[in-house]
Scaffold this active site. Sequence first.
Site, PDB file in Angstrom:
ATOM      1  N   ASP A   1       0.858  -1.191   0.000  1.00 20.93           N
ATOM      2  CA  ASP A   1       0.000   0.000   0.000  1.00 20.93           C
ATOM      3  C   ASP A   1       0.888   1.232   0.000  1.00 20.93           C
ATOM      4  O   ASP A   1       2.057   1.169   0.393  1.00 20.93           O
ATOM      5  CB  ASP A   1      -0.921   0.020   1.218  1.00 20.93           C
ATOM      6  N   SER A   2       0.309   2.343  -0.414  1.00 15.93           N
ATOM      7  CA  SER A   2       1.053   3.595  -0.405  1.00 15.93           C
ATOM      8  C   SER A   2       1.319   4.074   1.016  1.00 15.93           C
ATOM      9  O   SER A   2       2.164   4.946   1.220  1.00 15.93           O
ATOM     10  CB  SER A   2       0.269   4.667  -1.168  1.00 15.93           C
TER      11      SER A   2
ATOM     12  N   CYS B   1     -11.272   3.198  -1.138  1.00 12.92           N
ATOM     13  CA  CYS B   1      -9.944   3.497  -0.613  1.00 12.92           C
ATOM     14  C   CYS B   1      -9.795   2.652   0.639  1.00 12.92           C
ATOM     15  O   CYS B   1     -10.733   2.559   1.445  1.00 12.92           O
ATOM     16  CB  CYS B   1      -9.789   4.979  -0.287  1.00 12.92           C
ATOM     17  N   THR B   2      -8.638   2.046   0.830  1.00 13.84           N
ATOM     18  CA  THR B   2      -8.488   1.117   1.944  1.00 13.84           C
ATOM     19  C   THR B   2      -8.410   1.809   3.294  1.00 13.84           C
ATOM     20  O   THR B   2      -8.435   1.145   4.338  1.00 13.84           O
ATOM     21  CB  THR B   2      -7.256   0.215   1.740  1.00 13.84           C
ATOM     22  N   HIS B   3      -8.328   3.136   3.304  1.00 14.52           N
ATOM     23  CA  HIS B   3      -8.439   3.867   4.572  1.00 14.52           C
ATOM     24  C   HIS B   3      -9.892   3.939   5.056  1.00 14.52           C
ATOM     25  O   HIS B   3     -10.147   4.050   6.256  1.00 14.52           O
ATOM     26  CB  HIS B   3      -7.934   5.307   4.415  1.00 14.52           C
TER      27      HIS B   3
ATOM     28  N   GLU C   1      -5.314   9.120   8.773  1.00 10.66           N
ATOM     29  CA  GLU C   1      -3.900   9.054   9.134  1.00 10.66           C
ATOM     30  C   GLU C   1      -3.559  10.006  10.274  1.00 10.66           C
ATOM     31  O   GLU C   1      -2.507   9.871  10.910  1.00 10.66           O
ATOM     32  CB  GLU C   1      -3.035   9.300   7.903  1.00 10.66           C
TER      33      GLU C   1
ATOM     34  N   TYR D   1      -0.490   8.726  -2.362  1.00 11.59           N
ATOM     35  CA  TYR D   1      -0.433   8.566  -3.805  1.00 11.59           C
ATOM     36  C   TYR D   1      -1.585   9.289  -4.505  1.00 11.59           C
ATOM     37  O   TYR D   1      -1.482   9.629  -5.673  1.00 11.59           O
ATOM     38  CB  TYR D   1      -0.528   7.076  -4.172  1.00 11.59           C
ATOM     39  N   GLY D   2      -2.673   9.486  -3.793  1.00 12.93           N
ATOM     40  CA  GLY D   2      -3.887  10.009  -4.415  1.00 12.93           C
ATOM     41  C   GLY D   2      -3.719  11.250  -5.257  1.00 12.93           C
ATOM     42  O   GLY D   2      -4.220  11.320  -6.381  1.00 12.93           O
TER      43      GLY D   2
ATOM     44  N   CYS E   1      -4.111  -0.876  -2.480  1.00 13.92           N
ATOM     45  CA  CYS E   1      -4.188   0.568  -2.657  1.00 13.92           C
ATOM     46  C   CYS E   1      -4.981   0.821  -3.928  1.00 13.92           C
ATOM     47  O   CYS E   1      -4.605   0.324  -4.997  1.00 13.92           O
ATOM     48  CB  CYS E   1      -2.787   1.168  -2.771  1.00 13.92           C
ATOM     49  N   ASN E   2      -6.082   1.556  -3.811  1.00 11.17           N
ATOM     50  CA  ASN E   2      -6.912   1.798  -4.982  1.00 11.17           C
ATOM     51  C   ASN E   2      -6.194   2.638  -6.026  1.00 11.17           C
ATOM     52  O   ASN E   2      -6.290   2.375  -7.226  1.00 11.17           O
ATOM     53  CB  ASN E   2      -8.210   2.493  -4.555  1.00 11.17           C
TER      54      ASN E   2
END
Length: 272
Positions: free
Chosen positions: A10-11, A184-186, A152, A42-43, A73-74
Amino acid sequence: MTGSPIGVFDSGLGGLTVAREILDQLPQESVLYLGDTARTPYGPRPIAQVRRYALECLDRLVDHGVKALVIACNSASAAVLADARERYDVPVVEVIRPAVRRSMAVTRSGRIGVISTQATHQSRAYLDSFVAAPPGVQVWSQPCPRFVELVEEGVTSGPEVIETARAYLAPLQEQQIDTLILGCTHYPLLTSALQYVLGEEVTLVSSAAATAADLFRVLTDGGLLAGPDHRPEHQWLTTGDPQGFTFLARRFLGPEVEQVHRAFVGRAEERV
């Protein structure tokens, strides 16, 4: 290779939600996780830069002898999936198509929303993945860049989260969606806030859970599942500060994150 680890990339930290699902659904498997926290997020980055960064990290995982790769990571999945499947000899699982398939299975009205980072939204990766959807399925995409920052920062509830969610979700509510993909994995860490704003009548689809289920299928079909007596060993790598990663990773994943090591990836002249 059945005893080799699964490489999860993942980023940053969001992919730990995918790792959590893998540990739950495949408890006998070892996980090698690499978060590119030195270059996150990365977005907002150009797709070409995301592609280069992602391949550098995936190369590192393959060098460690993983038996499968999960692009958790999408933004990276949108940028690099086709390249990764041509580049590596191990199966590559990503987060977009499993979530799309799951959303079509659970929607009642065919009105589906997707929330994601700006890069994923601009790539149209989710919209393109619905190209084979049955007639009557309609999809709307909404970028939600502030969500990653909140997660985050450790802010997953409270007035700011609710206010931000209401602003982002209002256009999708106007379309009367009955299903929302957390692209998004967040975002799974915001599930309670998102469900509160949308109401119980909207089904949330986590790309993390759908991806772990797809990984199970891929490993089973390929004869790559670890045996029932295999004792898993997990490793956690970050391109950034291991101490800061450990603190936040335990919020995402729990006590399974014991020791975090620094990983160096990238070109020699700009190595992080």
